[in-house]
Design an enzyme around this catalytic site. Structure first.
Site, PDB file in Angstrom:
ATOM      1  N   GLN A 146     -20.256  29.781  24.141  1.00 16.12           N
ATOM      2  CA  GLN A 146     -19.175  28.804  24.320  1.00 16.12           C
ATOM      3  C   GLN A 146     -19.651  27.408  23.960  1.00 16.12           C
ATOM      4  OE1 GLN A 146     -17.724  29.123  28.333  1.00 16.12           O
ATOM      5  NE2 GLN A 146     -17.066  31.231  28.082  1.00 16.12           N
ATOM      6  N   GLY A 147     -20.738  26.966  24.641  1.00 15.17           N
ATOM      7  CA  GLY A 147     -21.175  25.574  24.576  1.00 15.17           C
ATOM      8  C   GLY A 147     -21.306  25.057  23.162  1.00 15.17           C
ATOM      9  N   LYS A 185     -24.616  48.280  16.736  1.00 19.41           N
ATOM     10  CA  LYS A 185     -24.254  49.385  17.628  1.00 19.41           C
ATOM     11  C   LYS A 185     -22.779  49.419  17.967  1.00 19.41           C
ATOM     12  CE  LYS A 185     -25.469  49.139  22.233  1.00 19.41           C
ATOM     13  NZ  LYS A 185     -26.288  48.783  23.430  1.00 19.41           N
ATOM     14  N   ARG A 235     -31.167  24.730  34.352  1.00 22.40           N
ATOM     15  CA  ARG A 235     -30.393  25.886  34.833  1.00 22.40           C
ATOM     16  C   ARG A 235     -31.034  26.599  36.022  1.00 22.40           C
ATOM     17  NH1 ARG A 235     -28.128  28.397  29.081  1.00 22.40           N
ATOM     18  NH2 ARG A 235     -26.730  26.643  28.775  1.00 22.40           N
ATOM     19  N   GLU A 250     -24.952  18.593  27.314  1.00 20.12           N
ATOM     20  CA  GLU A 250     -25.250  19.702  28.219  1.00 20.12           C
ATOM     21  C   GLU A 250     -26.514  19.356  28.999  1.00 20.12           C
ATOM     22  OE1 GLU A 250     -25.185  23.468  26.151  1.00 20.12           O
ATOM     23  OE2 GLU A 250     -23.046  23.329  25.816  1.00 20.12           O
ATOM     24  N   GLU A 253     -32.748  36.534  19.932  1.00 20.76           N
ATOM     25  CA  GLU A 253     -33.122  36.680  21.343  1.00 20.76           C
ATOM     26  C   GLU A 253     -34.185  37.752  21.585  1.00 20.76           C
ATOM     27  OE1 GLU A 253     -29.760  36.824  23.991  1.00 20.76           O
ATOM     28  OE2 GLU A 253     -31.019  37.114  25.755  1.00 20.76           O
ATOM     29  N   HIS A 273     -28.525  35.637  31.826  1.00 23.32           N
ATOM     30  CA  HIS A 273     -27.884  35.043  30.645  1.00 23.32           C
ATOM     31  C   HIS A 273     -28.714  35.169  29.376  1.00 23.32           C
ATOM     32  CE1 HIS A 273     -25.309  32.323  28.469  1.00 23.32           C
ATOM     33  NE2 HIS A 273     -26.273  31.458  28.268  1.00 23.32           N
ATOM     34  N   LEU A 321     -28.408  29.604  19.499  1.00 24.29           N
ATOM     35  CA  LEU A 321     -27.852  29.880  18.167  1.00 24.29           C
ATOM     36  C   LEU A 321     -28.700  29.198  17.091  1.00 24.29           C
ATOM     37  CD1 LEU A 321     -23.974  29.680  18.715  1.00 24.29           C
ATOM     38  CD2 LEU A 321     -25.485  31.637  18.879  1.00 24.29           C
TER      39      LEU A 321
HETATM   40  C1  SIN Z   1     -22.973  27.598  27.807  1.00 24.94           C
HETATM   41  O1  SIN Z   1     -21.989  27.343  27.135  1.00 24.94           O
HETATM   42  O2  SIN Z   1     -23.172  27.126  28.917  1.00 24.94           O
HETATM   43  C2  SIN Z   1     -23.994  28.538  27.277  1.00 24.94           C
HETATM   44  C3  SIN Z   1     -24.727  27.907  26.186  1.00 24.94           C
HETATM   45  C4  SIN Z   1     -26.147  28.324  26.203  1.00 24.94           C
HETATM   46  O3  SIN Z   1     -26.520  29.315  26.808  1.00 24.94           O
HETATM   47  O4  SIN Z   1     -26.945  27.611  25.629  1.00 24.94           O
END
Ligand code: SIN
Length: 534
Positions: free
Chosen positions: A60-61, A48, A286, A126, A371, A347, A388
């Site tokens: 990012q992570g 799109k 989270r 993480e 997703e 998120h 991912l």
């Molecule tokens: C993050 O970098 O905190 C996000 C990574 C994720 O959602 O797994």
């Protein structure tokens, strides 16, 4: 069927674009699917916005993968199941974790350069992982992953990319999919495909505060639902604890890896608070961190908390988190010296179009991955950096299934299809769709967000019902409004049904886990009563 399509049309009068495989979405799931399908026929990948614009790009992570020397597939499976609070599909988890190793190795082969420690891959930590297992490229893993996939895609001979093309509705006849009704260069087309792979990403923009890019308006979920797909686990929306809250700045994600590397959360009084909420403190799941932040905001009467990395070495911060440092710097914040104002934002959607392990939906010829899909791999809460991984594993699987299906079809089977939608509704141009979107986002944030109450949920349900008059739309902004509305309805409906708290779904009147009644999934399907499945 009332409201089945959001536009009146007749396929016999539409311009047609033919392809063997249609892939909708250019995040990592769509890109991976297109690369795989290319080996077996013509592929049209529509997106799109621009090819590289997707939620993947903003990751990012990193990518969680059991490749570290002290890690095992069993450990990764165990952590994923635990994060999902009892309702993950164990087979889907096993597939993702096992095949993920090969898919990540392949990404590296295609040029992704993840950070190294010496000669070997470097792994970060993480929340809720028992090992350091997240491969990353600084704090811009999404860009690295997107670039590697796009570069590889461009080497594929049979893939045609169409940017700025909007999939309005999935075209079906007798519960079989024949491509989509799409807005391509402002003209409605029928993109006619033997097999369609929906990889249209998430729905964060259904909420006022989100880490997601503007494109994440839930289009794939809504179109699939209108087409009769079964939708599962729609009550499980994950809120990331730390998005930037600064006047004039977007709700930019501040990666969980910042806490993984030692960042701490403090309230406006400067008190470090996470230890009061969970034994893993900043690295608690989270949902726990998001609720703790909300509680601190309420008890101090201040609209955010702070993430503090000022005790870490400035060199390390700038090297490890260059994007976060730069972005905060752009808004006048030097994170080596200043506290970062944060609060939670929508998120990730754990639920979505119900699929089996081969990405098959209940509509023939329609596959879903990434997703937008729900294999049950994340259960009630996704483990950090598993998204991912899910995309590249199930993206590849979706293409394999689509290929097997398309083999059985002949172009003539498609050419005899004619679908019409005789909407009697006039095009509603007077409705202010931007205002409508904002109203829904605020409602969802306040009443269907981190904490949900019976009263709030019912208010949301009633307001959404009132907004849900059948209308025909004519612009992309209006299609997005309808999609946001449809998706908000699904989330609210499922959230009302689940009278317990589990993972990302927290009901104030039912704060406990109730395995006796609720170790189950809620499935919603158009024109059917909601049902529970194991
Ligand atoms: C993050 O970098 O905190 C996000 C990574 C994720 O959602 O797994």
């Amino acid at each position: 069927m009332n409201g089945r399509y959001i536009l009146p049309f007749d396929t016999s009068t539409l311009p047609v674009i033919d392809t063997d495989f249609l892939v909708i979405g250019s995040g990592s799931a769509g890109l991976r699917a297109a690369i795989e399908a290319n080996k077996h026929g013509s592929v049209l990948l529509m997106t799109k916005s621009a090819l590289k614009e997707s939620s993947t790009r903003y990751a990012q992570g990193g990518i969680a993968v059991a490749m570290n020397v002290d890690d095992t597939i069993d450990f990764h499976v165990e952590d994923t199941l635990k994060a999902g609070v009892g309702i993950c599909n164990p087979q889907a988890v096993q597939v993702m974790v096992e095949e993920g190793i090969e898919r990540v190795a392949e990404l590296i082969e295609w040029g992704a350069q993840f950070d190294k420690e010496g000669d070997t891959l470097g792994f970060t930590m993480e929340g809720a992982h028992q090992r350091r297992r997240v491969v990353h490229r600084g704090d811009a893993t999404g860009i690295e992953t997107t670039d590697a996939l796009v570069n590889h895609l461009r080497k594929q001979k049979h893939v045609k990319v169409v940017e700025n093309a909007f999939a309005i509705d999935i075209i079906t006849e007798d519960e079989t999919c024949y491509g989509v009704l799409a807005l391509v260069h402002d003209v409605v087309h029928w993109i006619r495909a033997k097999a369609t792979i929906l990889a249209a990403g998430g729905l964060g923009c259904v909420y006022q505060c989100t880490s997601n890019p503007d494109v994440a308006t839930g289009d794939g979920f809504a179109a699939a639902w209108r087409a009769g797909c079964e939708m599962m686990d729609m009550e499980f929306v994950q809120f990331h604890p730390t998005t930037l809250i600064l006047d004039g700045a977007p709700h930019f994600l501040i990666s969980e890896a910042v806490r993984g590397e030692g960042g701490v959360l403090v309230n406006i009084r400067g008190e470090q608070f996470m230890g009061r909420y969970h034994e893993n403190a900043e690295l608690a799941p989270r949902d726990v961190v998001s609720r703790a932040i909300l509680n601190e905001m309420q008890s101090t009467g201040f609209p955010c908390v702070y993430l503090d990395v000022t005790h870490l070495s400035p060199d390390f911060i700038q090297k490890r988190f260059p994007t976060i440092s730069r972005t905060c710097g752009h808004y006048g914040l030097d994170i080596t010296k200043d506290l970062i104002p944060v609060r939670s934002g929508a998120h990730f959607m754990m639920g979505g179009i119900r699929t089996n392990l081969n990405a098959e939906t209940n509509v023939s010829g329609l596959y879903a991955c990434g997703e937008v899909a729900c294999t049950g791999v994340h259960g009630a809460n996704r483990l950090a950096s598993n998204s991912l991984l899910e995309c590249i594993v199930f993206g590849s699987r979706a293409a394999e299934s689509a290929v097997n299906y398309a083999r059985r079809l002949d172009q003539k089977d498609l050419e005899r299809v004619r679908v019409q939608s005789e909407s009697s509704h006039s095009i509603t141009d007077s409705f202010d769709v931007e205002c409508g979107k904002e109203k829904i986002r605020q409602l969802m944030w306040e009443d269907v967000g981190i904490l949900k109450s019976e009263t709030g949920l019912k208010i949301a349900r009633d307001v959404l019902k009132e907004m849900n008059q059948v209308r025909s739309w004519s612009s992309m902004a209006a299609f997005e409004f309808q999609n946001i509305l449809d998706v908000a309805n699904l989330i609210t409906q499922a959230a009302i049904i689940r009278t317990e708290s589990r993972g990302a779904h927290f009901r104030e009147e039912y704060p406990d886990l109730d395995d006796v009644h609720w170790k189950k999934h809620i499935v919603l399907c158009r024109d059917e009563q909601p049902r529970l499945v194991d």
